[in-house]
Write a protein that holds these residues in place. Structure first.
Motif, PDB file in Angstrom:
ATOM      1  N   MET A 187       0.833  -1.070  -0.013  1.00  0.00           N
ATOM      2  CA  MET A 187       0.021  -0.114  -0.095  1.00  0.00           C
ATOM      3  C   MET A 187       0.914   1.163  -0.021  1.00  0.00           C
ATOM      4  N   CYS A 188       0.528   2.341  -0.682  1.00  0.00           N
ATOM      5  CA  CYS A 188       1.229   3.524  -0.857  1.00  0.00           C
ATOM      6  C   CYS A 188       0.432   4.636  -0.166  1.00  0.00           C
ATOM      7  N   LEU A 189       1.107   5.665   0.152  1.00  0.00           N
ATOM      8  CA  LEU A 189       0.351   6.812   0.526  1.00  0.00           C
ATOM      9  C   LEU A 189      -0.181   7.605  -0.452  1.00  0.00           C
ATOM     10  N   GLY A 190      -1.383   7.831  -0.665  1.00  0.00           N
ATOM     11  CA  GLY A 190      -1.899   8.570  -1.536  1.00  0.00           C
ATOM     12  C   GLY A 190      -2.816   9.682  -1.286  1.00  0.00           C
ATOM     13  N   ILE A 191      -2.794  10.657  -2.131  1.00  0.00           N
ATOM     14  CA  ILE A 191      -3.701  11.806  -1.801  1.00  0.00           C
ATOM     15  C   ILE A 191      -4.645  11.947  -2.876  1.00  0.00           C
ATOM     16  N   PRO A 192      -6.141  12.117  -2.368  1.00  0.00           N
ATOM     17  CA  PRO A 192      -7.169  12.239  -3.305  1.00  0.00           C
ATOM     18  C   PRO A 192      -7.260  13.401  -4.069  1.00  0.00           C
ATOM     19  N   GLY A 193      -7.933  13.282  -5.209  1.00  0.00           N
ATOM     20  CA  GLY A 193      -8.137  14.575  -6.026  1.00  0.00           C
ATOM     21  C   GLY A 193      -9.076  14.411  -6.971  1.00  0.00           C
ATOM     22  N   ARG A 194      -9.876  15.427  -7.286  1.00  0.00           N
ATOM     23  CA  ARG A 194     -10.814  15.327  -8.524  1.00  0.00           C
ATOM     24  C   ARG A 194     -10.192  15.775  -9.980  1.00  0.00           C
ATOM     25  N   VAL A 195     -10.514  15.034 -10.965  1.00  0.00           N
ATOM     26  CA  VAL A 195      -9.827  15.618 -12.150  1.00  0.00           C
ATOM     27  C   VAL A 195     -10.711  16.775 -12.891  1.00  0.00           C
ATOM     28  N   VAL A 196     -10.047  17.804 -13.186  1.00  0.00           N
ATOM     29  CA  VAL A 196     -10.863  18.938 -13.708  1.00  0.00           C
ATOM     30  C   VAL A 196     -11.016  18.573 -15.179  1.00  0.00           C
ATOM     31  N   GLY A 197      -9.717  18.294 -15.765  1.00  0.00           N
ATOM     32  CA  GLY A 197      -9.860  17.678 -17.199  1.00  0.00           C
ATOM     33  C   GLY A 197      -8.493  17.702 -17.796  1.00  0.00           C
ATOM     34  N   PRO A 198      -8.236  17.160 -19.035  1.00  0.00           N
ATOM     35  CA  PRO A 198      -6.956  17.061 -19.627  1.00  0.00           C
ATOM     36  C   PRO A 198      -6.322  18.413 -20.107  1.00  0.00           C
ATOM     37  N   ILE A 199      -4.963  18.107 -19.962  1.00  0.00           N
ATOM     38  CA  ILE A 199      -4.223  19.238 -20.567  1.00  0.00           C
ATOM     39  C   ILE A 199      -3.801  19.141 -21.944  1.00  0.00           C
ATOM     40  N   GLU A 200      -4.048  19.897 -22.819  1.00  0.00           N
ATOM     41  CA  GLU A 200      -3.764  19.756 -24.218  1.00  0.00           C
ATOM     42  C   GLU A 200      -2.250  19.417 -24.267  1.00  0.00           C
ATOM     43  N   GLY A 201      -2.129  18.715 -25.316  1.00  0.00           N
ATOM     44  CA  GLY A 201      -0.656  18.292 -25.876  1.00  0.00           C
ATOM     45  C   GLY A 201       0.055  17.495 -25.170  1.00  0.00           C
ATOM     46  N   ASP A 257      -7.921  18.717  -9.053  1.00  0.00           N
ATOM     47  CA  ASP A 257      -8.301  19.605  -7.889  1.00  0.00           C
ATOM     48  C   ASP A 257      -7.929  18.815  -6.755  1.00  0.00           C
ATOM     49  N   VAL A 258      -6.975  19.280  -5.810  1.00  0.00           N
ATOM     50  CA  VAL A 258      -6.543  18.440  -4.800  1.00  0.00           C
ATOM     51  C   VAL A 258      -6.718  19.489  -3.180  1.00  0.00           C
ATOM     52  N   SER A 259      -7.848  19.390  -2.736  1.00  0.00           N
ATOM     53  CA  SER A 259      -8.367  20.268  -1.614  1.00  0.00           C
ATOM     54  C   SER A 259      -8.149  21.767  -1.959  1.00  0.00           C
ATOM     55  N   GLY A 260      -8.918  22.009  -3.079  1.00  0.00           N
ATOM     56  CA  GLY A 260      -8.933  23.399  -3.548  1.00  0.00           C
ATOM     57  C   GLY A 260      -7.633  24.112  -4.347  1.00  0.00           C
ATOM     58  N   GLU A 261      -6.730  23.110  -4.450  1.00  0.00           N
ATOM     59  CA  GLU A 261      -5.267  23.570  -5.337  1.00  0.00           C
ATOM     60  C   GLU A 261      -5.327  22.707  -6.424  1.00  0.00           C
ATOM     61  N   GLN A 262      -5.301  23.460  -7.500  1.00  0.00           N
ATOM     62  CA  GLN A 262      -5.165  22.438  -8.938  1.00  0.00           C
ATOM     63  C   GLN A 262      -3.671  22.264  -9.329  1.00  0.00           C
ATOM     64  N   ARG A 263      -3.580  20.702  -9.527  1.00  0.00           N
ATOM     65  CA  ARG A 263      -2.173  20.327  -9.877  1.00  0.00           C
ATOM     66  C   ARG A 263      -2.086  19.767 -11.128  1.00  0.00           C
ATOM     67  N   THR A 264      -0.917  19.622 -11.597  1.00  0.00           N
ATOM     68  CA  THR A 264      -0.842  18.647 -12.959  1.00  0.00           C
ATOM     69  C   THR A 264      -0.447  17.373 -12.404  1.00  0.00           C
ATOM     70  N   VAL A 265      -1.113  16.349 -12.995  1.00  0.00           N
ATOM     71  CA  VAL A 265      -1.166  14.869 -12.424  1.00  0.00           C
ATOM     72  C   VAL A 265      -1.046  14.230 -13.752  1.00  0.00           C
ATOM     73  N   ASN A 266      -0.050  13.087 -13.820  1.00  0.00           N
ATOM     74  CA  ASN A 266       0.006  12.077 -15.004  1.00  0.00           C
ATOM     75  C   ASN A 266      -1.093  11.213 -14.669  1.00  0.00           C
ATOM     76  N   VAL A 267      -1.917  11.171 -15.474  1.00  0.00           N
ATOM     77  CA  VAL A 267      -2.969  10.173 -15.328  1.00  0.00           C
ATOM     78  C   VAL A 267      -2.835   8.780 -16.371  1.00  0.00           C
ATOM     79  N   GLY A 268      -1.527   8.768 -17.102  1.00  0.00           N
ATOM     80  CA  GLY A 268      -1.132   7.722 -18.064  1.00  0.00           C
ATOM     81  C   GLY A 268      -1.215   6.494 -17.427  1.00  0.00           C
ATOM     82  N   ASP A 288     -14.167  12.590 -12.030  1.00  0.00           N
ATOM     83  CA  ASP A 288     -13.426  11.495 -11.484  1.00  0.00           C
ATOM     84  C   ASP A 288     -12.598  11.713 -10.507  1.00  0.00           C
ATOM     85  N   TRP A 289     -12.375  11.065  -9.287  1.00  0.00           N
ATOM     86  CA  TRP A 289     -11.771  10.924  -8.096  1.00  0.00           C
ATOM     87  C   TRP A 289     -10.815   9.966  -8.626  1.00  0.00           C
ATOM     88  N   VAL A 290      -9.292  10.428  -8.007  1.00  0.00           N
ATOM     89  CA  VAL A 290      -8.181   9.899  -8.438  1.00  0.00           C
ATOM     90  C   VAL A 290      -7.336   9.741  -6.869  1.00  0.00           C
TER      91      VAL A 290
END
Length: 80
Positions: free
Chosen positions: A1-15, A24-35, A46-48
């Motif tokens: 098991m790993c330590l993970g932080i929940p976040g809600r996907v806002v949308g893909p980043i083009e390119g 969105d992670v607790s009100g902060e928007q972050r760039t996340v690799n969803v590959g 979606d929640w990740v």
């Protein structure tokens, strides 16, 4: 098991061929690799669970709330 932080996907980043999303992670928007979720791609709303900048699994609102509660408990130093 790993330590993970929940976040809600806002949308893909083009390119980035759907590999990078704004999350969105607790009100902060972050760039996340969803590959890593290519078998069950994460879309807007979606929640990740995020570990080291990568979305490692999809979850639901209840799972995200439970993960966040666990993180808060760990930060408090209290026993469950």
């Amino acid at each position: 098991m790993c330590l993970g932080i929940p976040g809600r996907v806002v949308g893909p980043i083009e390119g980035y061929h759907g590999q990078i999303a704004l999350v969105d992670v607790s009100g902060e928007q972050r760039t996340v690799n969803v590959g890593l979720l290519e078998d069950d791609p994460a879309g807007p709303g979606d929640w990740v669970i995020i570990h080291m900048g990568f979305a490692v699994e999809k979850t639901d609102a209840a799972g995200a709330a439970a993960a966040l509660a666990g993180l808060r408990l760990m930060g408090s130093g209290e026993e469950p």
